[in-house]
Design a protein around this motif. Structure first.
Motif: not given
Ligand SMILES: Nc1ncnc2c1ncn2[C@@H]1O[C@H](COP(=O)(O)OP(=O)(O)OP(=O)(O)O)[C@@H](O)[C@H]1O
Length: 672
Positions: A30-44
């Motif tokens: 995100t420009p100006g914000g933190p970077s993120c790792i996105n992981v799908p919930n294994p159950r949903d």
């Protein structure tokens, strides 16, 4: 006091050739914000977990990017005399070794850091800067030196010095003058590292590897030496044995890896909870990383992530570990040694000299005098740190060790919040060197007096406590004995007349039943002594005693003395309760007495020829033997039983008026 949170970076490695591109794990910036790792919930799968971290690297990131952004700033920190620990964490095959070590064409953090350290050295105007390397691996919870021949490398002990600093004893340290020299040593030592093939990684690290570069900076004009350390840790990856397809050897390694990583998680958890006990000692890995976790070093954790759905659970575990670790606070200290010769302290000097103030940017920490050089550690203030330091609140965690990894640390650094028996600098002790000899002697005398008084008091207290304890024990013993005696008494005596209240309560009982109960009660009271005796006899003795009673009873029944005979038969019954014929005889005599009938005993069996073995009559029938006024029996050499019948005249009624008024007393004697 300045604290420093461990900096967390995450790197997703590119998909390998054989892996499916399922785009399971994404990195967003995100420009100006933190970077993120996105992981799908294994159950949903529609639910996405976001992990905002200060540095997130996607699959296209380069080794250079990671080094420049996160590792290079830490070089300055090392050169300011602080220990820095960079460690790579992640599931097996997630790219830890690639990130730390890299390849010739794509060098990782380790070679880049060392190169930068040499560059820094060259740029410094200090009079003397020395670099030295040590390298070890923790394989199956044992520490081995990677700079010696691996075949003969002994297991190295992990120790703690007086100042609470953890170190690996006897670890080799090579001075290095150039990058080429380092390369030679490092590439050779890396070949010593335990590596094996698993389904997930053809060259999977089977150990945790810790490379340490120590910088010693001696400033002769300022007469001080700073020592900084860079610990570069390539952890072995946690393993799911279903995916790795490990054989028994690999399984054993895997168990050790997983256990140490689990302890690492527990340590981080305990630190976050502010627990009073941090389980560093539960594994060599955490013991060695003690300084990096809640200790006095600056830390960078690089979490390596393997892309793809198959690793999703591992990714979540790794990122959860990252989130917990980012709350761990360290209190970095500068390891500084004052090289000015110290005045030789008098042997009576019980308190250390106060420290000298460090430069403005540094906060002074406690000092420990060692040899001729006073050792000083200083806590780095926030603005001196390379990385952003967010929290100012003091750590909830008690400070653990000082310098953690490598050889015996040259300095005694100790974070100030650790409880110390040494006086705080705030106490400003009187410098011993200003005292006259007389004052010192007086001090000694006072100290000795105080010590003697203390010991005497201690001994008196101890003796008093001992006396109280002994008295208590005595009382307890007496009480126990009393209780035991009462219990024994209660057990030995069955209350007489137990059936009488029953009889009174049930007056409507049938007359016959009432008589029977009364008889039973009598029988119990009478038979009590016999029962006790029967209990202590051997089976053989019981039979013989029973037979003796039967003989006496028969003699009395022949004389028509049925009451006595009945009594004797009943006694005989006590010793041989299962004898059917004896039971019948008792019933017959009872019936005869009750009905006033004559009782005719069955004829005596003929005596068998002497010499032949007599068969036990009690077991078979009612062979009364010779009869007479006394008989005896004894068992297998244990107790000899003698039965004596005495007749005494008395005034009273007898069953048959023709019979003289006599009372028969039957005595049972036991002889050992
Ligand atoms: N950023 C990357 N770019 C290209 N290849 C990579 C990258 N990261 C990892 N790899 C490759 O992925 C494979 C596994 O990487 P690596 O051996 O570094 O994993 P690891 O986490 O150290 O595994 P282990 O814990 O089993 O030792 C290797 O073949 C490596 O070359």
């Amino acid at each position: 006091m300045a604290s420093h949170k461990i900096k967390i970076a995450a790197r997703v490695r590119p998909r390998l050739e054989h892996e499916i591109d399922d785009k399971g794990i994404q990195v967003t910036h995100t420009p100006g914000g933190p970077s993120c790792i996105n992981v799908p919930n294994p159950r949903d799968l529609s639910q996405i977990f976001n992990f905002p971290l200060s540095s997130c690297y996607d699959q296209n990131s380069t080794q250079e990017e990671i080094f420049e952004r996160d590792a290079r700033p830490l070089i300055d920190v090392v050169y300011s005399g602080v220990t820095v620990t960079i460690f790579a964490y992640g599931v097996t095959s997630s790219g830890k070794t690639h990130t730390m070590q890299g390849t010739r064409s794509c060098p990782g953090v380790i070679p880049r850091v060392v190169e930068a350290m040499f560059e820094q050295k060259a740029s410094l105007q200090r009079s003397s800067v020395e670099l030295a390397v040590s390298y070890m691996e923790i394989y199956k919870d044992e520490v081995y030196d990677l700079l010696v021949n691996r075949e003969t490398a002994p297991k190295l002990p992990v120790r703690e010095n007086d100042a609470g600093q953890v170190f690996v004893a006897n670890l080799t340290s090579f001075p290095i003058q150039s990058m080429e020299e380092f390369d030679t040593i490092y590439s050779q030592a890396s070949r010593h590292r335990s590596v094996g093939a698993t389904n997930l990684n053809r060259s999977s690290s089977r150990s945790h590897a810790v490379l340490t570069i120590e910088v010693t900076m001696t400033d002769s004009s300022a007469q001080r030496t700073l020592t900084g350390k860079m610990n570069l840790v390539d952890l072995a990856g946690s393993e799911n044995n279903k995916l790795t397809g490990n054989d028994p050897t690999r399984m054993a390694e895997s168990a050790a890896i997983n256990k140490s990583l689990s302890v690492l998680g527990q340590v981080v958890h305990a630190l976050n909870q502010g627990a009073s006990r941090i389980p560093y000692r539960n594994s060599k890995l955490t013991r060695i990383l003690q300084d990096a976790l809640g200790g006095s070093s600056v830390g960078l954790l690089i979490c390596n992530i393997a892309p793809g759905i198959k690793f999703r659970q591992d990714t979540l575990n790794t990122l959860n570990f990252a989130v917990r670790t980012k709350n761990v606070e360290n209190r970095p200290v500068i390891n500084e040694r004052d090289n000015r010769p110290q005045p030789k302290p008098h042997f009576a000097a019980v308190q250390p000299a106060p420290p000298k103030l460090a430069p403005a940017v540094l906060q002074v920490n406690p000092v420990h005098a060692s040899g001729s050089n006073a050792v000083m550690t200083t806590v780095l203030s926030t603005n001196a740190m390379a990385g952003p330091s967010r929290g100012q609140r003091p750590s909830k965690v008690p400070r653990p060790s000082g310098v953690g990894i490598g050889l015996v640390p040259p300095f005694h650094s100790r974070p100030s919040s650790r409880p110390s028996s040494r006086p705080s600098i705030l106490e400003k002790p009187e410098p011993v060197t200003q005292l006259t000899d007389k004052e010192i002697d007086e001090r000694i005398a006072r100290a000795v007096e105080a010590e003697v008084a203390r010991r005497l008091k201690e001994r008196e207290e101890h003796e008093r406590e001992e006396q109280v304890r002994l008295q208590q024990e005595k009382e307890n013993l007496a009480l126990q004995e009393k209780q035991a005696a009462e219990t024994a008494k209660a057990e030995s005596k069955f209350p007489s007349g137990v059936l009488s209240p029953l009889l009174k309560r049930h007056r409507d009982l049938d007359e016959e039943l009432r008589t029977r109960l009364a008889e039973l009660e009598q029988k119990y009271e009478r038979g009590n002594k016999e029962l006790q005796l029967a209990d202590v006899l051997s089976p053989g003795s019981r039979k013989k005693t029973g037979r003796a009673y039967v003989a006496l009873a028969r003699a009395h029944s022949e004389k028509g003395d049925l009451e006595v005979a009945l009594e004797l038969y009943r006694k005989a019954e006590t010793y041989v309760p299962d004898n059917v014929k004896l039971r019948e005889r008792v019933l017959e005599i009872e019936w005869a007495i009750k009905n006033g009938k004559e009782f005719v005993p069955s004829p005596k069996k003929p005596r068998k020829v002497r010499g032949k073995k007599r068969k036990s009559s009690i077991g078979q029938g009612l062979d009364d033997g010779e009869g007479g006024e006394s008989a005896s029996g004894h068992g297998a050499g244990d107790v000899k039983v003698k039965v004596e019948v005495k007749e005494e005249e008395y005034e009273g009624q007898t069953m048959t008026p023709a019979t003289p008024a006599k009372r028969t007393r039957c005595e049972v004697k036991m002889e050992h």
